[in-house]
Design an enzyme around this catalytic site. Structure first.
Site, PDB file in Angstrom:
ATOM      1  N   LYS A 248       0.864  -1.181   0.000  1.00  0.00           N
ATOM      2  CA  LYS A 248       0.000   0.000   0.000  1.00  0.00           C
ATOM      3  C   LYS A 248       0.896   1.226   0.000  1.00  0.00           C
ATOM      4  CE  LYS A 248      -4.542   0.632   0.298  1.00  0.00           C
ATOM      5  NZ  LYS A 248      -5.563  -0.385  -0.027  1.00  0.00           N
TER       6      LYS A 248
HETATM    7  N1  GLU Z   1      -7.213  -0.125  -3.259  1.00  0.00           N
HETATM    8  C1  GLU Z   1      -7.940  -1.308  -3.605  1.00  0.00           C
HETATM    9  C2  GLU Z   1      -7.997  -2.258  -2.419  1.00  0.00           C
HETATM   10  O1  GLU Z   1      -7.861  -1.864  -1.303  1.00  0.00           O
HETATM   11  C3  GLU Z   1      -7.455  -1.943  -4.888  1.00  0.00           C
HETATM   12  C4  GLU Z   1      -6.038  -2.435  -4.868  1.00  0.00           C
HETATM   13  C5  GLU Z   1      -5.540  -2.902  -6.221  1.00  0.00           C
HETATM   14  O2  GLU Z   1      -6.316  -2.989  -7.158  1.00  0.00           O
HETATM   15  O3  GLU Z   1      -4.343  -3.169  -6.291  1.00  0.00           O
HETATM   16  O4  GLU Z   1      -8.251  -3.423  -2.574  1.00  0.00           O
END
Ligand code: GLU
Length: 424
Positions: free
Chosen positions: A114
């Site tokens: 993240k």
């Molecule tokens: N931000 C989204 C999540 O928390 C998508 C993450 C992604 O597609 O890599 O799952």
């Protein structure tokens, strides 16, 4: 640098404590040793960067940015980038860990990551935001890439952010690297169906959860917290499936209509004003009240830590489907379990986004586009297969869906790690 005030919450616990608690419980149940717990607790790699921004008025401001790769035993790290005043290194660490479990549970060939920048995007111009995105990307570019770590949108970022990230990364390489991010605009190789994928996935598992509880959509009411990338689509898909969605909220206001909200009209209002506040087809209620309304289904689709020990006892819904990451604290989870509320955990419920991110990455790597119908069919298949597996694992051992999902995920990551062995 002055920290802008939080637009999301008045106070918050540290989500990393909850993420580590969930991991500790899974490791204990699986009987793994202390070394394995340590290995899975600590991010494999993390970077904190200063993001200097020249504002439109010529002054310079320095923002804080992060990218945390929690684990990459199963493949490249994967996860979104959040732009929010609440972003902190510990929040990013928790969200990165949840991505590891989500990707493993969905059997995607990824680890978890993240990123984030501590910024309130609403206070900056589009040109300033572009500069922030580009500088942040170049600062983290040594550790990202289609085989290393693949960012995607999250709160406060979108397809345009991904286009700038891809362009910045590609400029440093000298050629277009479409696979470095997912959630791109379709014109740049984004997948059809990516923008609505998380919401669709939430609706698929919400309907499966209703069927599991013997409840009929047309006799069910729902409330959805959050009206952004996840909540808006989820509310619309639930309403399309026949559920009476009586309340929704955003960071400014919550609105309620016992007859059910008209989403075509609300969508037009939000597109025009940027908020659900002031919508004529419903009454404004207190934002906190949304969570405890007398509805059957509750979908928290905003931020972490909103269902706590202070309100879990007052939740009337029989089913909670976590559209957000980490909306339920550990303490609240225990209260809900004792009260017999079915909680469909985030790493299952909101996995639709990263599933279609995976499809987008696969399409970029093959330079071959899938039709929308194929994306949606495969998304649905994967969501429902994971739902079935988690329910079966939970029911056969008397566990909650979260416990069952965590055990599957932690076991898969540990097995991948063990079969690779330790590099000396
Ligand atoms: N931000 C989204 C999540 O928390 C998508 C993450 C992604 O597609 O890599 O799952």
């Amino acid at each position: 640098m002055t920290e802008p005030p939080s637009v999301h919450r008045a106070s918050r616990a540290n989500p990393l404590d909850d993420a580590l608690h969930q991991l500790g419980e899974a490791v204990a149940t699986l009987g793994y040793d202390e070394g394995t717990l340590q290995l899975l607790s600590a991010p494999r790699r993390e970077i904190s960067v200063a993001v200097p921004l020249r504002r439109d008025d010529g002054t310079i401001e320095v923002l804080n940015g992060y990218r945390v790769q929690h684990n990459y035993s199963r493949g490249p790290a994967k996860g979104g980038v959040r732009f929010s005043p609440d972003v902190s290194l510990d929040e990013v660490r928790a969200l990165a860990m949840w991505m590891t479990w989500k990707c493993a549970l969905m059997d995607l060939p990824y680890g978890g990551a993240k990123g984030g920048v501590t910024i309130d995007p609403s206070r900056y111009s589009a040109r300033e935001l572009e500069r922030v995105v580009r500088r942040y990307t170049s600062e983290i570019s040594p550790i990202i890439g289609p085989e290393r770590d693949i960012p995607a949108p999250d709160i406060g970022t979108d397809a345009q952010t991904m286009a700038w990230m891809m362009d910045t990364y590609s400029a440093t390489r000298g050629y277009t690297v479409a696979g470095v991010v997912t959630g791109k605009p379709v014109i740049l190789g984004g997948s059809l169906g990516r923008a609505s994928a998380t919401s669709r996935g939430v609706a698929h598992v919400a309907l499966a959860a209703l069927a599991y509880k013997g409840m009929k959509p047309e006799r069910t009411t729902a409330a959805v917290q959050g009206y952004g990338k996840v909540g808006r689509g989820a509310a619309e898909f639930l309403a399309e499936a026949g559920i009476r969605v009586v309340a929704v909220s955003d960071q400014f206001a919550a609105i309620h209509s016992e007859a059910g909200i008209d989403f075509a009209a609300l969508g037009a209002h939000v597109d025009a004003t940027g908020t659900v506040r002031g919508f004529r087809g419903a009454q404004e209620i207190d934002r906190d009240q949304l969570l405890t309304l007398p509805v059957d289904l509750l979908v928290p689709a905003a931020v972490e830590g909103v269902i706590t020990d202070a309100n879990a006892g007052d939740i009337a819904a029989r089913i909670i489907v976590e559209g957000a990451n980490g909306p339920t604290t550990v303490a609240a989870d225990a209260i809900l379990r004792d009260r017999g509320v079915l909680v469909v955990p985030d790493i299952l419920a909101n996995a639709g986004g990263v599933i279609v991110s995976y499809f987008e990455w696969a399409q970029a790597n093959q330079t071959y586009r899938w039709p929308l119908a194929l994306v949606e069919e495969r998304l649905k298949e994967r969501m429902l297969a994971a739902w079935e597996d988690v329910v079966k694992a939970a029911d056969s051992h008397g566990r909650t869906l979260r416990q069952a999902a965590m055990l599957t995920a932690v076991e898969r990551v540990t097995q991948a790690h063990e079969s690779r062995g330790l590099h000396p």
